[in-house]
Design an enzyme around this catalytic site. Structure first.
Site: not given
Ligand code: GLN
Length: 264
Positions: A100, A137, A212
């Site tokens: 990520c 998101r 993740h």
């Molecule tokens: N800040 C980044 C985003 O929101 C990475 C998020 C994350 O590592 N989960 O895309």
């Protein structure tokens, strides 16, 4: 070769700044699966206080996710000698998983929701952009088939079937690939950007993904592939890994596929 002699060093990039999303689970899984095979494991935390030279010791890199603000701090620290050594190691084939926020920094740049563009290392030919806090998101379970070569073929040989990954994603940024292979093809979920069905990227032996910390526990064959690659590189010989009882992981995968309505 006597397995007692085998040793691996996991280089965990910025554990305090870049483990906001449970990516520690990947480190624990990798460590445990190596130790069950009597491979001695050292987890080396690579943070702001670490010297650039410590990167030379790493056999497997693990880099997790972070929020935009932490990514900026990490990038400031990585620039310079550290980035040069990291780049050299990845080019030389050191395996790793970058999750990520980590691949966003290893691409050309990341444009956060607020503030300045963060220039990346350009190791992966990709760019990432957050469309703004109003945009949805990308959160939820994700299923994708590994398509990157030769990874997909190596995993298929290991498993006797097509490698399918089940993961969990949580990102605002959207990633767009240039001249780099995607890690896989999305079956369910968003992947890199929710539009082109690509998920992650694969370069040399480096895996970039939006999946993740349950990535390795839920897909233990990826952990074994990393261990195998690292041992082959370090000891210049093929080390056969003792099989482990993965009944629980297999049951968990089946339960998730069923819940998500994915036939695998
Ligand atoms: N800040 C980044 C985003 O929101 C990475 C998020 C994350 O590592 N989960 O895309």
């Amino acid at each position: 070769m006597n397995p007692e002699q085998l040793q691996l060093t996991i280089g965990w990039l910025y554990p305090t700044l870049m483990s906001t999303y449970g990516d520690r689970g990947n480190v624990i899984c990798l460590q445990q699966r190596a130790q069950w095979r009597k491979i001695e494991v050292q987890v080396l935390s690579l943070d702001q206080e670490s010297s650039a030279e410590q990167l030379h010791q790493v056999d497997i890199f693990m880099g997790g996710g972070a929020q935009d603000r932490q990514q900026e701090i990490v990038m400031r620290d990585l620039k310079g000698t550290k980035s040069g050594i990291l780049q050299e190691k990845i080019e030389a084939g050191t395996p790793g998983v970058f999750t990520c926020g980590a691949p966003q920094l290893l691409g050309h740049y990341y444009e956060p929701a607020l503030g300045q563009r963060i220039e990346g290392l350009g190791l992966f030919d990709l760019t990432s952009k957050h469309p703004g806090y109003d945009a949805r998101r990308c959160i939820g379970n994700v299923v994708f088939e590994v398509t990157a070569s030769p990874l997909a073929q190596e995993l298929e040989t290991m498993l006797g079937s097509k490698p399918v990954i089940i993961g969990f994603e949580n990102h605002g940024g959207r990633t767009y690939l240039g001249n780099v292979q995607p890690l896989g093809h999305v079956v369910k979920g968003y992947g890199n950007n929710g539009q082109d069905s690509t998920e992650g990227a694969f370069y040399r032996n480096a895996i970039a993904t939006y999946s993740h910390g349950p990535l390795l526990p839920k897909n233990p064959f990826i952990a074994d592939w990393l261990i195998q690659k690292a041992l082959n590189r370090k000891y210049q010989t093929t080390v056969a890994l003792e099989p482990l009882d993965d009944t629980l992981a297999t049951q968990a995968r089946q339960a998730m596929f069923k819940r998500l309505g994915v036939r695998c």
